[in-house]
Motif scaffolding. Structure first.
Motif, PDB file in Angstrom:
ATOM      1  N   LEU A 169     -31.467  31.763 -68.318  1.00 26.78           N
ATOM      2  CA  LEU A 169     -32.358  32.720 -68.953  1.00 26.78           C
ATOM      3  C   LEU A 169     -32.431  34.041 -68.200  1.00 26.78           C
ATOM      4  CD1 LEU A 169     -35.216  30.320 -69.934  1.00 26.78           C
ATOM      5  CD2 LEU A 169     -33.598  31.386 -71.438  1.00 26.78           C
TER       6      LEU A 169
ATOM      7  N   GLU B  32     -38.589  29.710 -71.654  1.00 28.08           N
ATOM      8  CA  GLU B  32     -38.171  30.779 -72.559  1.00 28.08           C
ATOM      9  C   GLU B  32     -39.385  31.643 -72.866  1.00 28.08           C
ATOM     10  OE1 GLU B  32     -36.759  28.857 -76.060  1.00 28.08           O
ATOM     11  OE2 GLU B  32     -38.728  28.109 -76.582  1.00 28.08           O
ATOM     12  N   LYS B  33     -39.196  32.961 -72.884  1.00 25.86           N
ATOM     13  CA  LYS B  33     -40.372  33.817 -72.952  1.00 25.86           C
ATOM     14  C   LYS B  33     -41.096  33.740 -74.297  1.00 25.86           C
ATOM     15  CE  LYS B  33     -40.953  35.222 -68.930  1.00 25.86           C
ATOM     16  NZ  LYS B  33     -39.896  36.042 -68.346  1.00 25.86           N
ATOM     17  N   PRO B  34     -40.448  34.090 -75.414  1.00 22.81           N
ATOM     18  CA  PRO B  34     -41.178  33.838 -76.659  1.00 22.81           C
ATOM     19  C   PRO B  34     -40.956  32.384 -77.037  1.00 22.81           C
ATOM     20  CG  PRO B  34     -39.281  35.308 -76.992  1.00 22.81           C
ATOM     21  CD  PRO B  34     -39.135  34.712 -75.670  1.00 22.81           C
ATOM     22  N   ARG B  35     -41.992  31.712 -77.425  1.00 25.90           N
ATOM     23  CA  ARG B  35     -41.871  30.275 -77.656  1.00 25.90           C
ATOM     24  C   ARG B  35     -41.000  30.001 -78.872  1.00 25.90           C
ATOM     25  NH1 ARG B  35     -46.786  26.690 -78.434  1.00 25.90           N
ATOM     26  NH2 ARG B  35     -47.683  28.660 -79.078  1.00 25.90           N
ATOM     27  N   GLY B  36     -40.109  29.070 -78.772  1.00 23.89           N
ATOM     28  CA  GLY B  36     -39.271  28.726 -79.908  1.00 23.89           C
ATOM     29  C   GLY B  36     -38.075  29.644 -80.082  1.00 23.89           C
ATOM     30  N   ALA B  37     -37.735  30.382 -79.023  1.00 21.18           N
ATOM     31  CA  ALA B  37     -36.640  31.333 -79.168  1.00 21.18           C
ATOM     32  C   ALA B  37     -35.284  30.650 -79.213  1.00 21.18           C
ATOM     33  CB  ALA B  37     -36.654  32.318 -78.014  1.00 21.18           C
ATOM     34  N   ILE B  38     -35.101  29.656 -78.325  1.00 20.86           N
ATOM     35  CA  ILE B  38     -33.750  29.111 -78.175  1.00 20.86           C
ATOM     36  C   ILE B  38     -33.636  27.782 -78.882  1.00 20.86           C
ATOM     37  CG2 ILE B  38     -31.989  28.595 -76.502  1.00 20.86           C
ATOM     38  CD1 ILE B  38     -33.381  29.929 -74.485  1.00 20.86           C
ATOM     39  N   ARG B  39     -32.497  27.606 -79.542  1.00 22.74           N
ATOM     40  CA  ARG B  39     -32.275  26.315 -80.190  1.00 22.74           C
ATOM     41  C   ARG B  39     -31.375  25.496 -79.274  1.00 22.74           C
ATOM     42  NH1 ARG B  39     -29.577  25.455 -86.054  1.00 22.74           N
ATOM     43  NH2 ARG B  39     -31.590  25.569 -86.989  1.00 22.74           N
TER      44      ARG B  39
ATOM     45  N   ASP C 209     -28.027  27.435 -80.056  1.00 22.50           N
ATOM     46  CA  ASP C 209     -27.834  28.433 -79.015  1.00 22.50           C
ATOM     47  C   ASP C 209     -27.270  27.806 -77.755  1.00 22.50           C
ATOM     48  OD1 ASP C 209     -30.849  29.993 -80.081  1.00 22.50           O
ATOM     49  OD2 ASP C 209     -28.808  30.652 -80.429  1.00 22.50           O
TER      50      ASP C 209
END
Lengths: 458, 459
Positions: free
Chosen positions: A429, A58-65, A37
């Motif tokens: 973000l 980042e709001k949900p954890r692990g959303a962005i790579r 991402d």
């Protein structure tokens, strides 16, 4: 031609049959992923700081790579580790003061921010000895103004007269000094290598992918749009980054949504790859990213009768600076050359004559004990020098909309890295700066000509 | 039936022999014409089925599914044009051939009389789908996804082959139209229990049932858009259709054997809906919502009441259209921003207002807004399960709430809020994309005016 095609097919079939050398499923684990991402070009302290805050905010954890591409895995030429490692709040631009204030808070509580399970805590060896900026008659009024700005932002700086200076630091020769500002708290120096390692290990534990390679190409798609006043603009969007593997011709196209340019001294070259600055000069398309490599020397010397353990980071009105290093009467320092004396940034060779001719005389004049010293070693490092106004560039480019900058800090990048990382992550973000407003540091100021001149640059 | 099968088969030479700039136009228009032919089968006699030959028949259950399958091919082709634009002509033609082959197998599956033919074609649909996922998917994980997809389905369906052969040997015929009259009630012996399991597991994996659903998020996320569309819209319904056909042969054992699967489905429905609330990847969210909707269909088929069968059929058609539309919308986002993460492409309502309208309608259909057939299906299944056991109303109600929650979450994250800087130069919606969404939505809305077409054979 028919026979050629038939022989090609025969060759293919022969290679597929057992015993052939064709192996379709070879190991590609050294290559970066095919899709990420956010691609961060440059794995120094600014790049890693942006990666850290992206993963933290980042709001949900692990959303962005996130993929960090670093060309030099030993960091042998990176500005981060060759830096003198000082941190101060004594700047003239209020945003710089705010950035440093947050960064020192980050560094003080570094084990709360960068804690990794089962790993030992970090020790960045922060020496809170403060900065001492000396001003001559001409600069005294500016220094007073600056200190007022700094105090408004919350920095604890005290102004000292030459009399008070002599009382506090008897080793100083106050000839030519009209005013001095001394940072009482939150200033000093630390070990940049441990900050880098701490960030690196934390960021890896948060799931950021690292790649040892060089960015050679940006594949972008453009959109021709018309502004409200009728002029045609070409908006670009980078959708693929070609990462070339070290010492090989192999490259991996990484499909990405956002690119962050944190390449430090080489940011100008990376920006050119993205097509920034290709256009008639004077237009927005023709505005280049004015970040260049500038070589700076740092010398380490030993002086047995030198100042002592409470020596702050002293900056002379002539630009020469020095600080204590360790507990064995060693000091390190240097001086920024003037525009005419700029050394060639092609290599990191040290010019010892520069010390003899430029640094030592001013040092000896300011601190008489330094008349007899012995240079132990020296090194050179790069500044990611912003030729426009020596302040950082942060935020998206107005035309290449998905390239964000986090570079150009001209020698004070390391000390502002945590705060700048957070600002860039917020910009990516959320779309605007939330905590520290760095809108005066956006790229568009190069086109509009609005300089944010920082006077206290060493 | 041949008037659909032969044109579909001939679509393959059509693509290979077309000029390079005409392949999309030719294949899309001709597949649209074929779908119009299949619409004629919706005119069913209410008491019996439409028999075309010894091999093919269509009945009020399979006719809507057939219409859905043939309607979907032009839509898949329209959706794939963008991501295939960089490939060579031969690859494009190969892709279209795979899709057409898949279409052919699906048409024959839905209209097969012999259950063995149904089985062979059921397995045959795996091959083109696997090729589409592993060759044209986006990331390295697609190999893993293909493997999961292939082996889950194969392991589930191999016992089905043995069971079908056994039924052929004992009953004498596997022709569905005959077998439903020759069926003897089977008692509760161990071998009959295994027979029941062997028959049902293939379809449970295909639906998918909650414990066997791992292949679905992987396959959906890694597949290219046409692959996702056909997987969500039609391949999942193969499981439901198969279950509805095969339970005719398995009475009254279903009444006792169904309990574990009913529990798994009821629980899984809520679990997968809740997982949707935590998803960061847009396609993954839609994939899990598919599992949730299909769990309702499993509940309906296992309860085996007239209302539930009506609800199952309606739900299958409705979910096919809605899910496919949501995947198309997610793909249009992906083609612009090159990332499937929801939080990176926000505030699209101000940039793409018409696409926002499609998003809204698709999400509203997904959360079963009246008067769509989604609601009809869910209501019928809810009422049937309530009459089967009063407690299920609590679970169904929770599911409806959570479905509404994640649909609105998806809507709000992608459409509302302030845009981030990097989405400001995305290309405006293409006519092709708007046409795609409209063609998905039109049948859905028209069906809400006349739902009795999709209510199945019981109606």
């Amino acid at each position: 031609d028919w026979d050629g095609k038939v022989s090609e097919i025969k060759k293919k079939i022969q290679s597929i049959l057992p015993g052939g050398t064709w192996d379709p499923l070879y190991d590609t684990s050294y290559l970066p992923p095919e899709r990420a991402d956010v691609v961060i070009v440059g794995g120094g302290v600014l790049g890693l700081s942006v990666a850290y805050w992206l993963k933290k905010l980042e709001k949900p954890r692990g959303a962005i790579r996130v993929l960090v591409v670093e060309r030099d895995h030993t960091y042998s030429r990176a500005s981060t580790v060759l830096s003198v490692g000082g941190i101060r709040q004594q700047f003239s631009v209020p945003e710089n003061v705010q950035l440093s204030l947050f960064s020192i808070d980050f560094l003080r509580n570094i084990n709360e921010y960068l804690a990794v399970v089962d790993d030992p805590p970090l020790d960045i060896q922060f020496n809170p000895s403060g900065y001492l900026l000396l001003a001559s008659e001409k600069g005294a009024a500016i220094m007073e103004n600056n200190v007022k700005v700094q105090r408004q932002e919350g920095a604890k700086v005290s102004l000292m007269s030459p009399e008070q200076l002599r009382n506090k630091f008897p080793w100083i020769n106050t000839e030519g000094v009209a005013l001095a500002s001394y940072g009482m708290e939150q200033e000093g120096w630390f070990d940049p290598w441990s900050l880098l390692q701490g960030l690196r290990r934390k960021v890896q534990s948060m799931g950021v992918l690292f790649c040892h390679g060089e960015v050679t190409r940006f594949v972008s798609s453009s959109n021709h749009v018309e502004t409200a006043s009728g002029e045609k603009v070409n908006l670009k969007r980078i959708h693929e980054v070609h990462v070339k593997i070290d010492q090989s011709l192999e490259y991996q196209p990484v499909e990405c949504a956002i690119v962050i340019n944190a390449a430090g001294a080489w940011s100008g070259q990376v920006a050119e790859l993205a097509g920034i600055g290709k256009g008639p000069p004077g237009t927005l398309q023709g505005t280049k990213l004015p970040v260049e490599l500038r070589k700076r020397y740092v010398y380490l010397w030993h002086c047995p009768q030198g100042p002592g353990l409470e020596t702050p980071f002293v900056i002379d009105p002539s630009g020469t600076y020095f600080r204590r290093e360790g507990l064995g009467q060693n000091y390190l320092g240097g001086c920024s050359p003037t525009e005419e004396e700029e050394p060639d940034p092609g290599n990191l060779e040290v010019d010892h004559d520069f010390f003899q001719d430029r640094v030592w005389p001013t040092l000896a004049q300011r601190v008489p004990a330094f008349e007899s010293l012995k240079v132990r070693s020296a090194w050179a490092g790069y500044y990611d020098y912003n030729t426009f106004d020596q302040n950082g560039v942060v935020g998206p480019h107005p035309l290449v909309l998905n390239m964000y900058f986090a570079t150009g800090f001209s020698g004070h990048g390391l000390q502002q890295a945590p705060a700048v990382g957070r600002a860039v992550a917020e910009m990516v973000l959320e779309g605007h700066f939330k905590t520290i407003n760095l809108s005066s540091f956006l790229f568009s100021r190069f086109y509009l000509g609005e300089k944010v001149q920082e006077h206290n640059i060493i | 039936m041949l008037k659909i099968i032969i044109p579909t088969t001939m679509l393959i030479p059509l693509t290979w022999l077309s000029k390079p700039n005409m392949i999309w136009i030719n294949s899309t228009t001709h597949s649209l014409l074929i779908s119009l032919i299949s619409l004629s089968y919706l005119n069913q006699f209410s008491d019996n089925s439409l028999n075309f030959s010894l091999l093919f028949f269509s009945d009020p259950l399979s006719a809507p599914l057939l219409a859905l399958t043939t309607w979907l091919l032009p839509l898949m082709l329209t959706a794939s044009q963008n991501h295939l634009s960089k490939e060579t002509i031969a690859r494009k033609k190969l892709y279209i051939t795979m899709l057409t082959l898949l279409q052919l197998f699906l048409i024959m599956t839905f209209t097969a009389t012999e259950l063995i033919m149904f089985y062979i074609l059921f397995e045959a649909t795996l091959a083109p789908t696997l090729i589409i996922i592993t060759r044209w998917g986006n990331q390295t994980e697609r190999l893993n996804a293909g493997l999961y997809f292939l082996f889950y389905t194969l392991v589930g369906s191999l016992p089905l082959l043995i069971a079908l052969l056994y039924i052929q040997n004992t009953t004498g015929s596997l022709n569905f139209l005959i077998a439903q009259y020759w069926v003897k009630p089977i008692s509760t012996t161990w071998s009959n229990i295994f027979l029941w399991l062997a028959c049902m597991m293939a379809f449970m994996v295909k639906m998918p049932l909650y414990g066997l659903h791992l292949w679905l998020p992987k396959a959906h996320v890694e597949a290219p858009i046409a692959g996702s569309m056909v997987l969500a819209a039609v391949l999942l319904k193969l499981g439901g259709y198969g279950m509805m056909r095969i339970t005719v042969l398995l009475n009254p054992l279903t009444g006792q054997m169904a309990y574990p699967f009913l529990m798994l489905s009821l629980w899984g429905m809520i679990m997968t809906s809740s997982i949707c609330l935590r998803q960061t990847d847009l396609k993954s969210l839609i994939a899990y919502s598919s599992v949730s909707h299909m769990a309702l269909v499993i509940v309906a088929v296992l309860i085996q009441t007239p209302w539930s069968y009506m609800g199952a059929t309606a739900l299958m058609i409705a979910h096919g259209l809605t899910s496919s539309m949501l995947f198309c919308l997610a793909n249009s986002n992906y083609e612009r921003v090159h990332s499937r993460t929801m939080i990176l492409a926000r505030g699209l309502q101000t940039l793409l207002p018409l696409m926002a309208a499609w998003w809204l309608l698709a999400s509203l259909a997904n959360l079963a807004l009246p008067p769509t057939i989604n609601l009809l299906g869910e209501l019928f299944v809810m009422m049937a399960s309530f009459s089967w056991s009063n407690t299920t109303i609590a679970l169904m109600g929770t599911n409806i709430i959570i479905t509404a929650l994640y649909s609105l979450y998806m809507l709000i994250t992608t459409l509302r809020g302030k845009q981030t800087d990097h989405v400001k130069n995305i290309k405006p919606s293409f006519t092709r994309e708007n046409a795609l969404m409209a063609l998905h939505l039109l049948p859905l809305l028209l069906l809400s005016l006349n739902p009795k077409i999709v209510l199945g054979p019981i109606h």
